[in-house]
Design a protein around this motif. Structure first.
Motif, PDB file in Angstrom:
ATOM      1  N   MET A 144       0.838  -1.202   0.000  1.00 19.40           N
ATOM      2  CA  MET A 144       0.000   0.000   0.000  1.00 19.40           C
ATOM      3  C   MET A 144       0.872   1.251   0.000  1.00 19.40           C
ATOM      4  N   ARG A 145       0.536   2.169  -0.884  1.00 23.69           N
ATOM      5  CA  ARG A 145       1.403   3.342  -1.038  1.00 23.69           C
ATOM      6  C   ARG A 145       0.622   4.631  -1.212  1.00 23.69           C
ATOM      7  N   ILE A 146       1.283   5.727  -0.891  1.00 22.28           N
ATOM      8  CA  ILE A 146       0.814   7.033  -1.352  1.00 22.28           C
ATOM      9  C   ILE A 146       1.648   7.331  -2.585  1.00 22.28           C
ATOM     10  N   THR A 147       0.992   7.371  -3.736  1.00 22.72           N
ATOM     11  CA  THR A 147       1.724   7.444  -4.999  1.00 22.72           C
ATOM     12  C   THR A 147       1.738   8.840  -5.614  1.00 22.72           C
ATOM     13  N   GLY A 148       0.919   9.741  -5.082  1.00 23.67           N
ATOM     14  CA  GLY A 148       0.921  11.095  -5.624  1.00 23.67           C
ATOM     15  C   GLY A 148       0.429  12.077  -4.592  1.00 23.67           C
ATOM     16  N   VAL A 149       0.997  13.278  -4.608  1.00 20.33           N
ATOM     17  CA  VAL A 149       0.561  14.323  -3.681  1.00 20.33           C
ATOM     18  C   VAL A 149       0.499  15.656  -4.416  1.00 20.33           C
ATOM     19  N   CYS A 150      -0.346  16.546  -3.904  1.00 17.57           N
ATOM     20  CA  CYS A 150      -0.382  17.908  -4.457  1.00 17.57           C
ATOM     21  C   CYS A 150      -0.912  18.865  -3.403  1.00 17.57           C
ATOM     22  N   GLU A 151      -0.199  19.953  -3.260  1.00 17.38           N
ATOM     23  CA  GLU A 151      -0.647  21.030  -2.386  1.00 17.38           C
ATOM     24  C   GLU A 151      -0.619  22.286  -3.247  1.00 17.38           C
ATOM     25  N   LEU A 152      -1.747  22.947  -3.418  1.00 18.12           N
ATOM     26  CA  LEU A 152      -1.754  24.130  -4.279  1.00 18.12           C
ATOM     27  C   LEU A 152      -0.979  25.264  -3.615  1.00 18.12           C
ATOM     28  N   ALA A 153      -0.229  26.002  -4.431  1.00 12.79           N
ATOM     29  CA  ALA A 153       0.462  27.192  -3.931  1.00 12.79           C
ATOM     30  C   ALA A 153      -0.583  28.273  -3.660  1.00 12.79           C
ATOM     31  N   PRO A 154      -0.298  29.161  -2.701  1.00 13.94           N
ATOM     32  CA  PRO A 154      -1.265  30.219  -2.370  1.00 13.94           C
ATOM     33  C   PRO A 154      -1.754  30.981  -3.602  1.00 13.94           C
ATOM     34  N   GLU A 155      -0.857  31.236  -4.568  1.00  9.75           N
ATOM     35  CA  GLU A 155      -1.290  32.012  -5.738  1.00  9.75           C
ATOM     36  C   GLU A 155      -2.227  31.204  -6.644  1.00  9.75           C
ATOM     37  N   GLN A 156      -2.093  29.861  -6.604  1.00 17.25           N
ATOM     38  CA  GLN A 156      -3.033  29.036  -7.382  1.00 17.25           C
ATOM     39  C   GLN A 156      -4.422  29.067  -6.746  1.00 17.25           C
ATOM     40  N   ILE A 157      -4.461  29.023  -5.396  1.00 14.66           N
ATOM     41  CA  ILE A 157      -5.751  29.043  -4.706  1.00 14.66           C
ATOM     42  C   ILE A 157      -6.414  30.406  -4.857  1.00 14.66           C
ATOM     43  N   ALA A 158      -5.588  31.445  -4.916  1.00 15.60           N
ATOM     44  CA  ALA A 158      -6.138  32.795  -4.997  1.00 15.60           C
ATOM     45  C   ALA A 158      -7.046  32.967  -6.213  1.00 15.60           C
ATOM     46  N   GLY A 159      -6.810  32.170  -7.255  1.00 16.71           N
ATOM     47  CA  GLY A 159      -7.643  32.265  -8.443  1.00 16.71           C
ATOM     48  C   GLY A 159      -8.967  31.536  -8.316  1.00 16.71           C
ATOM     49  N   CYS A 160      -9.180  30.810  -7.228  1.00 18.49           N
ATOM     50  CA  CYS A 160     -10.404  30.012  -7.060  1.00 18.49           C
ATOM     51  C   CYS A 160     -11.444  30.780  -6.255  1.00 18.49           C
ATOM     52  N   GLU A 161     -12.677  30.734  -6.734  1.00 22.04           N
ATOM     53  CA  GLU A 161     -13.737  31.440  -6.014  1.00 22.04           C
ATOM     54  C   GLU A 161     -14.533  30.519  -5.109  1.00 22.04           C
ATOM     55  N   GLU A 162     -14.466  29.210  -5.339  1.00 20.39           N
ATOM     56  CA  GLU A 162     -15.159  28.242  -4.491  1.00 20.39           C
ATOM     57  C   GLU A 162     -14.186  27.137  -4.100  1.00 20.39           C
ATOM     58  N   PRO A 163     -14.396  26.546  -2.918  1.00 19.18           N
ATOM     59  CA  PRO A 163     -13.529  25.431  -2.503  1.00 19.18           C
ATOM     60  C   PRO A 163     -13.517  24.300  -3.531  1.00 19.18           C
ATOM     61  N   LEU A 164     -14.648  24.069  -4.196  1.00 16.87           N
ATOM     62  CA  LEU A 164     -14.740  22.981  -5.173  1.00 16.87           C
ATOM     63  C   LEU A 164     -13.716  23.138  -6.292  1.00 16.87           C
ATOM     64  N   GLU A 165     -13.506  24.372  -6.734  1.00 17.93           N
ATOM     65  CA  GLU A 165     -12.527  24.605  -7.803  1.00 17.93           C
ATOM     66  C   GLU A 165     -11.125  24.214  -7.343  1.00 17.93           C
ATOM     67  N   ALA A 166     -10.809  24.621  -6.107  1.00 13.69           N
ATOM     68  CA  ALA A 166      -9.477  24.323  -5.566  1.00 13.69           C
ATOM     69  C   ALA A 166      -9.307  22.825  -5.350  1.00 13.69           C
ATOM     70  N   ALA A 167     -10.389  22.170  -4.882  1.00 10.40           N
ATOM     71  CA  ALA A 167     -10.337  20.722  -4.661  1.00 10.40           C
ATOM     72  C   ALA A 167     -10.050  20.010  -5.981  1.00 10.40           C
ATOM     73  N   ALA A 168     -10.691  20.455  -7.047  1.00  9.04           N
ATOM     74  CA  ALA A 168     -10.510  19.825  -8.357  1.00  9.04           C
ATOM     75  C   ALA A 168      -9.067  19.977  -8.846  1.00  9.04           C
ATOM     76  N   LEU A 169      -8.518  21.179  -8.680  1.00  8.16           N
ATOM     77  CA  LEU A 169      -7.134  21.406  -9.124  1.00  8.16           C
ATOM     78  C   LEU A 169      -6.163  20.547  -8.311  1.00  8.16           C
ATOM     79  N   ALA A 170      -6.439  20.419  -7.011  1.00  7.19           N
ATOM     80  CA  ALA A 170      -5.542  19.623  -6.159  1.00  7.19           C
ATOM     81  C   ALA A 170      -5.602  18.153  -6.557  1.00  7.19           C
ATOM     82  N   LEU A 171      -6.805  17.653  -6.804  1.00  2.60           N
ATOM     83  CA  LEU A 171      -6.932  16.245  -7.185  1.00  2.60           C
ATOM     84  C   LEU A 171      -6.188  15.967  -8.490  1.00  2.60           C
ATOM     85  N   VAL A 172      -6.391  16.833  -9.464  1.00  2.00           N
ATOM     86  CA  VAL A 172      -5.708  16.641 -10.752  1.00  2.00           C
ATOM     87  C   VAL A 172      -4.194  16.701 -10.567  1.00  2.00           C
ATOM     88  N   GLY A 173      -3.742  17.611  -9.708  1.00  2.00           N
ATOM     89  CA  GLY A 173      -2.304  17.738  -9.439  1.00  2.00           C
ATOM     90  C   GLY A 173      -1.739  16.477  -8.807  1.00  2.00           C
TER      91      GLY A 173
END
Lengths: 131, 374
Positions: B1-30
């Protein structure tokens, strides 16, 4: 009820005895008929033995101040002018632990007692030093 | 069992999001990209720790829909601050069952904006206090942890200088993390002299409330760069503070410690680096004791002699934690993965074999722990 205490507006049939007791200056908690254990908040089931026959009775109101903290902030606008407020965790001799206002403030470890008059005056559950 | 990928959005990436859902989507894709995955078919399980500021009844289904995922299993996880670590444990369970192959764990929230901080503090306070018997007294979560801090001091477990060192140590690590929200120098005097919030806890003893978005991918595939999940522990002892075992508030964390050490065959002495949920400095202090990381020598020895700062004998929260870097427990998991992969840049530790990561929900109520291995 016009003189409802804060929190009482959320009361249910199960907790009515507690609130009625408080208005009468008594601390009335729930007790299991089968195992004789006390519990607070009131529940449908005894958390120790799962007995379902429960009654309400006054406790003596004495206990130990397990922890104390002067709380400087509150999200409640109606309490802001009463900050800082000494809060404490009181473990009653009967067992249950209560979050309460402590007035006058004392250090944790102290013996404390339910303060009925101060509770009704301040409209918040209050314990004070027990000498 | 492994953690195979991680992503933490940089503050400037989150700043462009108006809803948490948008940020969640970008983090998942990352996180999926980091795991070498791409496209909606890659993820077949989804666990979401929902936003507080804009909650959704079926947040995981919503996020799946938003990204075109068709997961076999998707749900929210509600264990407060223990949610991220607990979700990783759940994800590993799904993978072990063969129910899913690649599970994403996601948490995003926009808490840092003007007006949001106060509303988050109020909402958290009303969630953790009983509406009839605790909430009327108007406590904040800090008031309740202030009580635990007073208890720990009276028991002789810690003093204000130990709490202060936990805050100072976090800030020293944050200085090396470009994503950290607070990187300015912080001294013991600053911590001790700061305005008090509740009991022994002052402003610097309380975690930051920031925007955040993070995701990790849990999978059974031996993908390159993944770190291994060596074992898990957990315990739920109560929810409201008046239901805590007043004779032994550390009991829950100690049970989680016992579980995570038993399942890995490791001991506290084997832990190379610790990522301890740090809602408040006292939360760390209590866990250092409960997880045995002081090796029985006490907090003063661990914090002032061995040290948790850069260069110390037991590095703790090398990204700066919730106290100085960012809101949300996924950041602890992600930093542990970075360190174990050797990707922690200016704060990289040498010779790491394993990292302990914990989450704490409620008022020291809900504990989840994992040990990750390189």
């Amino acid at each position: 009820m016009a003189d409802e205490l804060p929190g009482e507006e959320q009361s249910t049939a199960l907790s009515r005895a507690y609130w009625r007791g408080l208005h009468d200056g008594r601390l009335v908690l729930q007790r299991c008929v089968a195992c004789r254990g006390w519990q607070h908040y009131p529940r449908r089931i005894c958390r120790v033995c799962w007995g379902s026959e429960l009654e309400f009775a006054p406790v003596v109101g004495h206990g130990e101040l397990v922890a104390a903290a002067l709380s400087h902030r509150t999200p409640k606008p109606q309490l802001r002018d009463r900050m800082p407020m000494p809060l404490g965790l009181v473990r009653l001799d009967e067992g249950p632990v209560l979050l309460a206002r402590i007035e006058p403030a004392v250090d944790s470890g102290a013996s404390v007692a339910f303060a009925p008059e101060e509770t009704l005056r301040s409209r918040l559950l209050t314990f004070g030093p027990h000498y | 069992m492994r953690i195979t990928g991680v992503c933490e959005l940089a503050p400037e990436q989150i700043a462009g999001c108006e809803e948490p859902l948008e940020a969640a989507a970008l983090a998942l894709v990352g996180a999926a990209r980091d795991a070498g995955l791409s496209g909606p078919a890659a993820i077949d399980g989804l666990l979401v720790y929902d936003s507080i500021t804009l909650p959704h009844l079926m947040a995981a289904s919503k996020l799946a829909e938003y990204l075109g995922l068709r997961p076999a299993y998707a749900s929210t996880v509600g264990a407060g601050g223990a949610s991220p670590v607990f979700a990783v444990i759940l994800a590993a369970g799904l993978v072990s069952l063969g129910a899913a192959q690649r599970v994403a764990v996601v948490h995003a929230d926009l808490r840092g904006g003007a007006g949001q901080r106060q509303s988050v503090i109020s909402r958290m306070a009303s969630i953790v206090g009983h509406p009839q018997f605790e909430d009327p007294l108007g406590p904040t979560v800090a008031s309740l942890y202030g009580l635990l801090a007073d208890w720990l001091i009276r028991e002789g477990g810690a003093g204000p200088k130990e709490f202060a060192e936990i805050a100072v140590s976090a800030r020293m690590w944050a200085a090396h993390n470009q994503f950290a929200h607070r990187r300015d120098p912080l001294t013991e005097r600053d911590v001790l002299d700061a305005p008090r919030i509740a009991g022994p806890l002052g402003r610097h003893d309380c975690c930051l409330i920031t925007d955040m978005a993070a995701a990790v991918i849990v999978s059974g595939e031996p993908a390159g760069g993944g770190v291994r999940l060596l074992g898990t522990g957990g315990a739920v002892t109560h929810e409201e503070i008046s239901q805590i075992d007043a004779a032994d508030p550390l009991a829950g964390a100690r049970a989680a410690a016992k579980g995570v050490y038993a399942s890995t065959g490791l001991t506290a002495g084997d832990v190379d680096v610790a990522y301890l949920y740090d809602s408040f400095t006292v939360t760390v202090a209590m866990q250092l004791l409960a997880y045995g990381l002081d090796r029985g020598a006490g907090l003063a020895e661990l914090l002032h002699v061995r040290g948790t700062r850069p260069g110390g004998g037991l590095p703790v929260n090398t990204h700066g934690g919730l106290l100085s870097a960012v809101t949300g427990g996924l950041s602890h998991l992600i930093e542990a993965v970075r360190q174990l992969r050797g990707q922690a840049e200016g704060r990289q530790l040498e010779g790491l074999e394993c990292a302990l990561v914990t989450g704490v929900g409620g008022v020291f109520s809900h504990h989840a722990a994992v040990i990750l291995g390189a």
